[in-house]
Design a protein around this motif. Structure first.
Motif, PDB file in Angstrom:
ATOM      1  N   PRO A  79      15.993   8.842  -0.490  1.00  0.00           N
ATOM      2  CA  PRO A  79      14.125   9.077   0.407  1.00  0.00           C
ATOM      3  C   PRO A  79      13.119   8.321  -0.969  1.00  0.00           C
ATOM      4  O   PRO A  79      11.577   8.844   0.040  1.00  0.00           O
ATOM      5  CB  PRO A  79      14.412  10.745  -0.022  1.00  0.00           C
ATOM      6  CG  PRO A  79      14.977  11.062  -0.698  1.00  0.00           C
ATOM      7  CD  PRO A  79      16.109   9.913  -0.353  1.00  0.00           C
ATOM      8  N   ASN A  80      13.372   8.139  -2.129  1.00  0.00           N
ATOM      9  CA  ASN A  80      11.615   8.305  -2.541  1.00  0.00           C
ATOM     10  C   ASN A  80      11.861   6.439  -3.348  1.00  0.00           C
ATOM     11  O   ASN A  80      10.969   6.100  -3.642  1.00  0.00           O
ATOM     12  CB  ASN A  80      12.564   8.626  -3.876  1.00  0.00           C
ATOM     13  CG  ASN A  80      12.214  10.103  -4.114  1.00  0.00           C
ATOM     14  OD1 ASN A  80      11.518  10.503  -2.567  1.00  0.00           O
ATOM     15  ND2 ASN A  80      12.771  11.259  -4.672  1.00  0.00           N
ATOM     16  N   ASP A  81      12.818   5.719  -1.950  1.00  0.00           N
ATOM     17  CA  ASP A  81      12.962   4.367  -2.239  1.00  0.00           C
ATOM     18  C   ASP A  81      11.817   3.685  -1.075  1.00  0.00           C
ATOM     19  O   ASP A  81      11.288   3.822  -0.835  1.00  0.00           O
ATOM     20  CB  ASP A  81      13.939   3.609  -1.238  1.00  0.00           C
ATOM     21  CG  ASP A  81      14.281   2.107  -1.857  1.00  0.00           C
ATOM     22  OD1 ASP A  81      14.541   1.381  -2.931  1.00  0.00           O
ATOM     23  OD2 ASP A  81      13.732   1.323  -1.061  1.00  0.00           O
ATOM     24  N   ILE A  82      10.969   3.485  -2.661  1.00  0.00           N
ATOM     25  CA  ILE A  82       9.182   2.901  -2.182  1.00  0.00           C
ATOM     26  C   ILE A  82       9.512   1.126  -1.172  1.00  0.00           C
ATOM     27  O   ILE A  82       8.835   1.742  -0.147  1.00  0.00           O
ATOM     28  CB  ILE A  82       8.052   2.608  -2.438  1.00  0.00           C
ATOM     29  CG1 ILE A  82       7.588   4.333  -3.547  1.00  0.00           C
ATOM     30  CG2 ILE A  82       6.868   1.833  -2.600  1.00  0.00           C
ATOM     31  CD1 ILE A  82       6.515   4.056  -4.960  1.00  0.00           C
ATOM     32  N   PRO A  83      10.506   0.710  -1.207  1.00  0.00           N
ATOM     33  CA  PRO A  83      10.238  -0.598  -0.517  1.00  0.00           C
ATOM     34  C   PRO A  83      11.219  -0.084   1.050  1.00  0.00           C
ATOM     35  O   PRO A  83      10.396  -0.958   1.498  1.00  0.00           O
ATOM     36  CB  PRO A  83      10.571  -1.454  -1.355  1.00  0.00           C
ATOM     37  CG  PRO A  83      10.961  -1.322  -2.701  1.00  0.00           C
ATOM     38  CD  PRO A  83      10.579   0.303  -1.981  1.00  0.00           C
ATOM     39  N   GLY A 104       1.180   7.938   7.660  1.00  0.00           N
ATOM     40  CA  GLY A 104       2.122   8.831   6.538  1.00  0.00           C
ATOM     41  C   GLY A 104       2.891   8.304   5.796  1.00  0.00           C
ATOM     42  O   GLY A 104       2.911   8.520   5.286  1.00  0.00           O
ATOM     43  N   LEU A 105       3.308   7.276   6.607  1.00  0.00           N
ATOM     44  CA  LEU A 105       4.506   6.792   5.069  1.00  0.00           C
ATOM     45  C   LEU A 105       3.535   6.017   4.625  1.00  0.00           C
ATOM     46  O   LEU A 105       4.217   6.586   3.503  1.00  0.00           O
ATOM     47  CB  LEU A 105       5.675   5.976   6.052  1.00  0.00           C
ATOM     48  CG  LEU A 105       6.559   6.097   7.066  1.00  0.00           C
ATOM     49  CD1 LEU A 105       7.232   4.901   8.343  1.00  0.00           C
ATOM     50  CD2 LEU A 105       8.029   6.676   6.830  1.00  0.00           C
ATOM     51  N   ILE A 106       2.656   5.548   4.608  1.00  0.00           N
ATOM     52  CA  ILE A 106       2.199   4.745   3.652  1.00  0.00           C
ATOM     53  C   ILE A 106       1.663   6.300   2.502  1.00  0.00           C
ATOM     54  O   ILE A 106       1.811   6.032   1.438  1.00  0.00           O
ATOM     55  CB  ILE A 106       0.829   3.820   3.804  1.00  0.00           C
ATOM     56  CG1 ILE A 106       1.685   2.769   4.341  1.00  0.00           C
ATOM     57  CG2 ILE A 106       0.061   3.454   2.631  1.00  0.00           C
ATOM     58  CD1 ILE A 106       0.729   2.142   5.433  1.00  0.00           C
ATOM     59  N   ALA A 107       1.067   6.486   3.240  1.00  0.00           N
ATOM     60  CA  ALA A 107       0.806   8.373   2.434  1.00  0.00           C
ATOM     61  C   ALA A 107       1.991   8.976   1.411  1.00  0.00           C
ATOM     62  O   ALA A 107       1.663   8.862  -0.246  1.00  0.00           O
ATOM     63  CB  ALA A 107       0.416   9.267   3.312  1.00  0.00           C
ATOM     64  N   TYR A 108       3.127   8.934   2.095  1.00  0.00           N
ATOM     65  CA  TYR A 108       4.276   9.761   1.424  1.00  0.00           C
ATOM     66  C   TYR A 108       4.351   8.069   0.100  1.00  0.00           C
ATOM     67  O   TYR A 108       4.746   9.244  -0.723  1.00  0.00           O
ATOM     68  CB  TYR A 108       5.649   9.824   2.333  1.00  0.00           C
ATOM     69  CG  TYR A 108       6.287   9.878   2.035  1.00  0.00           C
ATOM     70  CD1 TYR A 108       6.458  10.400   0.992  1.00  0.00           C
ATOM     71  CD2 TYR A 108       7.666   8.980   2.110  1.00  0.00           C
ATOM     72  CE1 TYR A 108       7.625  11.758   0.600  1.00  0.00           C
ATOM     73  CE2 TYR A 108       8.851   9.391   1.318  1.00  0.00           C
ATOM     74  CZ  TYR A 108       8.982  10.623   0.644  1.00  0.00           C
ATOM     75  OH  TYR A 108      10.771  11.197  -0.080  1.00  0.00           O
ATOM     76  N   THR A 117       2.707   1.621  -5.279  1.00  0.00           N
ATOM     77  CA  THR A 117       2.858   1.334  -3.495  1.00  0.00           C
ATOM     78  C   THR A 117       1.572   0.304  -3.456  1.00  0.00           C
ATOM     79  O   THR A 117       1.883  -0.523  -2.794  1.00  0.00           O
ATOM     80  CB  THR A 117       2.428   2.234  -3.197  1.00  0.00           C
ATOM     81  OG1 THR A 117       3.482   3.309  -3.322  1.00  0.00           O
ATOM     82  CG2 THR A 117       2.071   3.294  -1.469  1.00  0.00           C
ATOM     83  N   GLU A 118       0.507   0.718  -4.050  1.00  0.00           N
ATOM     84  CA  GLU A 118      -0.808  -0.519  -4.066  1.00  0.00           C
ATOM     85  C   GLU A 118      -0.272  -1.939  -4.643  1.00  0.00           C
ATOM     86  O   GLU A 118      -0.159  -2.266  -3.868  1.00  0.00           O
ATOM     87  CB  GLU A 118      -2.084   0.412  -5.167  1.00  0.00           C
ATOM     88  CG  GLU A 118      -2.473   1.199  -4.673  1.00  0.00           C
ATOM     89  CD  GLU A 118      -2.634   1.748  -3.209  1.00  0.00           C
ATOM     90  OE1 GLU A 118      -3.536   0.312  -2.488  1.00  0.00           O
ATOM     91  OE2 GLU A 118      -2.080   2.660  -1.883  1.00  0.00           O
ATOM     92  N   ARG A 119       0.684  -1.852  -5.874  1.00  0.00           N
ATOM     93  CA  ARG A 119       1.207  -3.333  -6.024  1.00  0.00           C
ATOM     94  C   ARG A 119       1.955  -3.504  -4.830  1.00  0.00           C
ATOM     95  O   ARG A 119       1.122  -4.955  -4.922  1.00  0.00           O
ATOM     96  CB  ARG A 119       2.149  -3.563  -7.324  1.00  0.00           C
ATOM     97  CG  ARG A 119       2.830  -4.144  -8.132  1.00  0.00           C
ATOM     98  CD  ARG A 119       3.883  -4.155  -8.845  1.00  0.00           C
ATOM     99  NE  ARG A 119       4.490  -3.822  -8.189  1.00  0.00           N
ATOM    100  CZ  ARG A 119       5.958  -4.288  -8.163  1.00  0.00           C
ATOM    101  NH1 ARG A 119       5.030  -5.770  -7.499  1.00  0.00           N
ATOM    102  NH2 ARG A 119       6.765  -3.911  -7.344  1.00  0.00           N
TER     103      ARG A 119
END
Length: 150
Positions: A79-83, A104-108, A117-119
């Motif tokens: 659940p914590n896999d940002i890509p 919502g997904l981007i905020a998560y 996330t920004e990178r």
């Protein structure tokens, strides 16, 4: 990739990279899909294998429902896999036309690691701009070529 697969025929990274190469460079989506399926079969809980297969299904097969199921499986596994979160957000935005879920997904993802996330979002934007420039270059009319007829 072939050497890596000779050493380990279940190497998910090599299978997925070779799958994208076959799809992008050789437009062989059937061979590409077989490789993605091998990666998922060998690593059924790998977010990378599941997410790559999901993106292939969305982009190449336009199979949005299957892609979404694969993303959900990937996020259950990690659940914590940002890509994976960001790829899923992209599909929700573009494929489902669901900006609320995408946001919502981007905020998560930002709550997990804002800098990463920004990178990744900036990297995706750069890639999109590069593709747009390539499309613009492809659309430009070329000078007519003169061919000698014998």
């Amino acid at each position: 990739y072939e050497r890596a697969l000779e050493a380990d025929p279940t190497d998910a990274v090599a299978l997925c990279h070779l799958g994208f190469l076959l799809q992008d460079a050789f437009e062989d989506s059937n061979a590409a899909e077989r490789l993605f399926r091998r990666a998922v079969a060998a690593h059924p809980h790998s977010p990378a294998a599941l997410s790559n297969m999901a993106m292939f299904q969305y982009v190449s097969r336009r199979n949005l429902d299957f892609a979404e199921k694969l993303f959900k499986r990937a996020l259950i596994a990690a659940p914590n896999d940002i890509p994976t979160v960001l790829n899923y957000a992209c599909v929700m935005e573009e494929g489902r036309r669901d900006p609320q879920t995408a946001d919502g997904l981007i905020a998560y993802a930002r709550s997990l690691d804002a800098a990463e996330t920004e990178r990744l979002l900036a990297q995706r934007q750069d890639e999109l701009e590069g593709m747009e420039r390539q499309d613009d270059d492809d659309d430009k009319e070329e000078e007519p070529r003169i061919t000698e007829i014998k």
